[in-house]
Scaffold this active site. Structure first.
Site, mmCIF file in Angstrom:
data_model
loop_
_atom_site.group_PDB
_atom_site.id
_atom_site.type_symbol
_atom_site.label_atom_id
_atom_site.label_comp_id
_atom_site.label_asym_id
_atom_site.label_seq_id
_atom_site.Cartn_x
_atom_site.Cartn_y
_atom_site.Cartn_z
ATOM 1 N N GLY A 22 -3.446 -10.277 7.204
ATOM 2 C CA GLY A 22 -3.799 -9.187 6.283
ATOM 3 C C GLY A 22 -5.155 -9.087 5.657
ATOM 4 N N TYR A 23 -5.412 -8.243 4.700
ATOM 5 C CA TYR A 23 -6.266 -7.759 3.976
ATOM 6 C C TYR A 23 -6.799 -9.062 3.356
ATOM 7 C CZ TYR A 23 -9.799 -5.748 0.864
ATOM 8 O OH TYR A 23 -10.847 -5.346 -0.171
ATOM 9 N N LYS A 97 3.318 -2.956 0.825
ATOM 10 C CA LYS A 97 2.586 -2.559 -0.575
ATOM 11 C C LYS A 97 2.327 -1.261 -0.846
ATOM 12 C CE LYS A 97 -1.831 -3.060 1.857
ATOM 13 N NZ LYS A 97 -3.297 -3.262 1.642
ATOM 14 N N SER A 137 1.289 -8.438 -8.995
ATOM 15 C CA SER A 137 0.495 -6.955 -9.062
ATOM 16 C C SER A 137 0.502 -6.646 -10.502
ATOM 17 C CB SER A 137 1.093 -6.074 -8.055
ATOM 18 O OG SER A 137 0.684 -4.887 -8.706
ATOM 19 N N TYR A 161 8.287 -0.549 -5.319
ATOM 20 C CA TYR A 161 7.299 -1.582 -4.882
ATOM 21 C C TYR A 161 6.962 -2.669 -6.086
ATOM 22 C CZ TYR A 161 2.800 -3.781 -4.330
ATOM 23 O OH TYR A 161 1.807 -4.771 -4.272
ATOM 24 N N LYS A 165 8.220 -6.857 -6.901
ATOM 25 C CA LYS A 165 7.123 -7.778 -7.340
ATOM 26 C C LYS A 165 7.739 -8.642 -8.492
ATOM 27 C CE LYS A 165 4.187 -7.538 -4.203
ATOM 28 N NZ LYS A 165 3.740 -8.660 -3.316
ATOM 29 N N PHE A 190 -5.398 -7.264 -9.806
ATOM 30 C CA PHE A 190 -5.825 -5.729 -10.219
ATOM 31 C C PHE A 190 -5.979 -4.922 -8.927
ATOM 32 C CE2 PHE A 190 -4.731 -5.120 -14.586
ATOM 33 C CZ PHE A 190 -4.329 -6.553 -14.859
ATOM 34 N N ASN A 191 -7.181 -4.339 -8.747
ATOM 35 C CA ASN A 191 -7.579 -3.375 -7.476
ATOM 36 C C ASN A 191 -8.619 -3.964 -6.629
ATOM 37 O OD1 ASN A 191 -6.187 -1.552 -9.821
ATOM 38 N ND2 ASN A 191 -6.475 -0.143 -8.100
ATOM 39 N N ASN A 211 -5.091 4.385 -0.886
ATOM 40 C CA ASN A 211 -5.932 4.071 -1.848
ATOM 41 C C ASN A 211 -7.282 4.666 -1.753
ATOM 42 O OD1 ASN A 211 -4.161 1.054 -0.926
ATOM 43 N ND2 ASN A 211 -4.102 1.785 -3.223
ATOM 44 N N ARG A 304 -1.920 12.855 -9.103
ATOM 45 C CA ARG A 304 -1.042 12.187 -8.218
ATOM 46 C C ARG A 304 0.390 11.845 -9.047
ATOM 47 N NH1 ARG A 304 -2.830 7.164 -4.411
ATOM 48 N NH2 ARG A 304 -3.273 6.486 -6.558
ATOM 49 N N ASP A 307 0.769 8.405 -11.304
ATOM 50 C CA ASP A 307 -0.542 7.787 -11.568
ATOM 51 C C ASP A 307 -0.486 7.410 -12.924
ATOM 52 O OD1 ASP A 307 -1.472 6.963 -8.998
ATOM 53 O OD2 ASP A 307 -3.064 8.496 -8.899
HETATM 54 P P1 NAD Z 1 -1.713 -6.366 3.904
HETATM 55 O O1 NAD Z 1 -0.720 -5.215 4.259
HETATM 56 O O2 NAD Z 1 -3.014 -6.333 4.550
HETATM 57 O O3 NAD Z 1 -1.180 -7.815 4.220
HETATM 58 C C1 NAD Z 1 0.257 -8.278 4.276
HETATM 59 C C2 NAD Z 1 0.393 -9.088 5.259
HETATM 60 O O4 NAD Z 1 1.932 -9.555 5.536
HETATM 61 C C3 NAD Z 1 0.235 -8.172 6.820
HETATM 62 O O5 NAD Z 1 -0.644 -8.858 7.476
HETATM 63 C C4 NAD Z 1 1.743 -7.897 7.242
HETATM 64 O O6 NAD Z 1 1.575 -7.491 8.757
HETATM 65 C C5 NAD Z 1 2.446 -9.135 6.808
HETATM 66 N N1 NAD Z 1 3.773 -9.119 6.502
HETATM 67 C C6 NAD Z 1 4.443 -7.979 6.044
HETATM 68 N N2 NAD Z 1 5.873 -8.263 6.222
HETATM 69 C C7 NAD Z 1 5.918 -9.382 6.611
HETATM 70 C C8 NAD Z 1 7.189 -10.221 6.895
HETATM 71 N N3 NAD Z 1 8.360 -9.638 6.686
HETATM 72 N N4 NAD Z 1 7.035 -11.471 7.621
HETATM 73 C C9 NAD Z 1 5.482 -11.634 7.962
HETATM 74 N N5 NAD Z 1 4.506 -10.964 7.752
HETATM 75 C C10 NAD Z 1 4.813 -9.929 6.918
HETATM 76 O O7 NAD Z 1 -1.760 -6.387 2.404
HETATM 77 P P2 NAD Z 1 -2.800 -6.941 1.475
HETATM 78 O O8 NAD Z 1 -3.785 -6.070 0.661
HETATM 79 O O9 NAD Z 1 -3.406 -8.164 2.018
HETATM 80 O O10 NAD Z 1 -1.671 -7.772 0.282
HETATM 81 C C11 NAD Z 1 -1.278 -8.906 0.381
HETATM 82 C C12 NAD Z 1 -0.445 -9.223 -0.825
HETATM 83 O O11 NAD Z 1 -0.704 -8.970 -2.000
HETATM 84 C C13 NAD Z 1 0.996 -8.274 -0.833
HETATM 85 O O12 NAD Z 1 2.076 -8.917 -1.279
HETATM 86 C C14 NAD Z 1 0.587 -7.313 -1.715
HETATM 87 O O13 NAD Z 1 1.905 -6.574 -2.135
HETATM 88 C C15 NAD Z 1 -0.200 -8.048 -2.691
HETATM 89 N N6 NAD Z 1 -1.147 -7.164 -3.598
HETATM 90 C C16 NAD Z 1 -1.934 -6.294 -2.747
HETATM 91 C C17 NAD Z 1 -2.776 -5.327 -3.609
HETATM 92 C C18 NAD Z 1 -3.862 -4.431 -2.887
HETATM 93 O O14 NAD Z 1 -4.173 -3.537 -3.497
HETATM 94 N N7 NAD Z 1 -3.977 -4.850 -1.855
HETATM 95 C C19 NAD Z 1 -2.498 -5.334 -4.829
HETATM 96 C C20 NAD Z 1 -1.681 -6.362 -5.475
HETATM 97 C C21 NAD Z 1 -0.932 -6.991 -4.894
HETATM 98 N N1 UDP Z 2 -7.458 8.167 -6.177
HETATM 99 C C1 UDP Z 2 -7.858 9.452 -5.854
HETATM 100 N N2 UDP Z 2 -7.948 10.014 -4.416
HETATM 101 C C2 UDP Z 2 -7.447 9.196 -3.340
HETATM 102 C C3 UDP Z 2 -7.009 7.713 -3.919
HETATM 103 C C4 UDP Z 2 -6.908 7.419 -5.129
HETATM 104 O O1 UDP Z 2 -8.517 10.186 -6.677
HETATM 105 O O2 UDP Z 2 -7.640 9.446 -2.181
HETATM 106 C C5 UDP Z 2 -7.653 7.761 -7.371
HETATM 107 C C6 UDP Z 2 -6.091 7.301 -8.044
HETATM 108 O O3 UDP Z 2 -5.557 8.597 -8.845
HETATM 109 C C7 UDP Z 2 -6.372 6.316 -9.123
HETATM 110 C C8 UDP Z 2 -7.612 5.735 -8.450
HETATM 111 O O4 UDP Z 2 -8.096 6.367 -7.638
HETATM 112 O O5 UDP Z 2 -6.799 6.974 -10.418
HETATM 113 C C9 UDP Z 2 -7.050 4.205 -7.924
HETATM 114 O O6 UDP Z 2 -6.098 4.617 -7.008
HETATM 115 P P1 UDP Z 2 -5.598 3.420 -5.776
HETATM 116 O O7 UDP Z 2 -4.437 4.176 -5.184
HETATM 117 O O8 UDP Z 2 -6.609 3.138 -5.020
HETATM 118 O O9 UDP Z 2 -5.012 2.390 -6.791
HETATM 119 P P2 UDP Z 2 -3.828 2.614 -7.926
HETATM 120 O O10 UDP Z 2 -3.289 3.762 -8.223
HETATM 121 O O11 UDP Z 2 -2.640 1.743 -6.874
HETATM 122 O O12 UDP Z 2 -4.251 1.450 -8.817
#
Ligand code: NAD
Ligand code: UDP
Length: 356
Positions: A22-23, A97, A137, A161, A165, A190-191, A211, A304, A307
């Site tokens: 993943g990301y 997520k 998160s 969600y 966590k 954070f973000n 996002n 939204r 938010d």
């Molecule tokens: P992502 O969706 O890109 O990565 C998550 C990966 O987990 C994916 O590759 C997905 O295929 C895999 N996956 C999901 N469920 C699974 C399962 N049951 N078994 C095996 N694989 C599984 O998300 P990301 O942005 O890389 O986030 C990674 C972690 O960080 C997540 O736990 C997410 O909740 C947490 N997180 C992300 C953010 C964000 O903004 N991206 C913020 C805070 C926390």
């Molecule tokens: N946001 C927006 N337009 C979009 C997506 C997000 O204006 O299409 C705004 C949202 O209201 C927030 C900020 O961008 O103020 C970040 O949103 P995101 O969903 O990326 O993160 P989160 O709200 O989960 O922290």
């Protein structure tokens, strides 16, 4: 000397990385390899492509990145993989997520995120794996009582969600307290935005991005006509929402610091990973326009639901505990996001599982 020892032993430390395709996981795998570790990726590809693993190999030159298609809820398979690869620790990203989706399908979230983590921890106990880094998160804090959020801010998530966590954090704390031989590093992100500077890996959301940053990037590349800005009447400097954006490479580096802390000392910890700086939606749009040279048309629409107006991290403890702080700016985040988006306008190519 340590390098010679590793060479003579013929292998580096292996780290299980559930969700490694993943990301954030893919960026962390790159940093693990850069520091001499071998990530062992487990992913069910529910929200990722195996093409990301090829790109990890391309960036690092590492050909020996094991990847296993499996679900973390399959405890026996997790035990097998941990034992076969003799993993010393786990960096656990696997889960769902999307906040909105979690409200519509809460049981999927409890199953993947809570049941999945429980299964993984059970497997670690059975295999004797002693260290886990967990992706939590800032969502666990809920409505701010005070800002910036410190780690001691009350926990009151406002959606399923965030509740998952929070539940996993509680489970980890109880497990650590039971002296089961496992220490845990809970990281409250954070973000995260941006991409690896090579532009080869990045965030590749399914369908319409929820996002801000991936949406902005898709507008810039012409996949979407304009950005909807959710609210311009918040009590913030320009009326739009404020968040603490963090470059995904900075975040990946924090995972290495957390892993090494857990390997070196028996203590467990919970720590914020943010920059300490808040940026508004309009700040992000302006920075992205500059980085890309493209206009981002926008429309102001209603807030939204759910938010929060503004929040950002107190990053002091991360520096004290891990010696880590962000070094990349919003401009760096936008430049690297643009390198990824413009080089891969439709995300990763479709690759059949098993082809990598
Ligand atoms: P992502 O969706 O890109 O990565 C998550 C990966 O987990 C994916 O590759 C997905 O295929 C895999 N996956 C999901 N469920 C699974 C399962 N049951 N078994 C095996 N694989 C599984 O998300 P990301 O942005 O890389 O986030 C990674 C972690 O960080 C997540 O736990 C997410 O909740 C947490 N997180 C992300 C953010 C964000 O903004 N991206 C913020 C805070 C926390
Ligand atoms: N946001 C927006 N337009 C979009 C997506 C997000 O204006 O299409 C705004 C949202 O209201 C927030 C900020 O961008 O103020 C970040 O949103 P995101 O969903 O990326 O993160 P989160 O709200 O989960 O922290």
């Amino acid at each position: 000397m340590a390098g010679i020892t590793n060479f003579m032993q013929g292998r580096s430390k292996r780290i299980l990385v559930p969700g490694g395709a993943g990301y954030i996981g893919s960026h962390t795998c790159v940093e693990l390899i850069n520091r001499g570790y071998t990530p062992v990726i487990v992913d069910n590809f529910v929200n990722s492509s195996i093409a990301s693993v090829d790109r990890i190999r391309q960036i690092t030159g590492a050909n020996d990145v094991p990847v296993i298609e499996a679900d973390i809820r399959d405890t026996a398979e997790m035990v097998r993989v941990l034992r076969e690869h003799e993993c010393e620790a786990v960096i656990h990203f696997a889960g769902l997520k999307a906040v909105g989706e979690s409200t519509a399908q809460p049981l999927d979230y409890y199953s993947n995120n809570v049941q999945g983590s429980l299964s993984l921890l059970e497997a670690m106990k059975q295999a004797g794996t002693g260290h886990i880094v967990f992706s939590s998160s800032a969502t666990v804090y809920g409505t701010p009582v005070s800002l910036p959020y410190t780690e001691s801010h009350p926990l009151a998530p406002t959606n399923p969600y965030g509740m998952t966590k929070y539940a996993v954090e509680l489970m980890l704390n109880d497990l650590v307290a039971s002296r089961a031989g496992i220490n845990a590093g809970i990281l409250r992100y954070f973000n995260p935005i941006g991409a690896h500077p090579s532009g080869l890996i990045g965030e590749d959301p399914n369908g319409v991005p929820n996002n801000l940053m991936p949406f902005v990037a898709q507008v810039a590349v012409g996949r979407r006509p304009h950005l909807n800005v959710f609210g311009n009447d918040y009590d913030t400097p320009d009326g739009t929402g404020v968040r603490d954006y963090i470059h995904v490479v900075d975040l990946a580096e924090a995972h290495i610091a957390a892993l090494e802390k857990l390997l070196a000392s028996p203590d467990s910890f919970t720590v914020n990973l943010g920059s300490g700086i808040g940026h508004s939606v309009l700040d992000v749009v302006k920075a992205f326009e500059q980085a890309s040279g493209r206009d981002i048309p926008l429309e102001f629409v209603d807030r939204r639901p759910g938010d929060l107006p503004a929040y950002w991290a107190d990053p002091t403890y991360a520096m004290e505990l891990l010696g880590w702080q962000t070094r990349l700016t919003l401009e760096d985040m936008c430049r690297d996001q643009w390198a990824w988006q413009s080089g891969n306008p439709n995300g990763y190519p479709d690759v059949k599982i098993g082809a990598a």
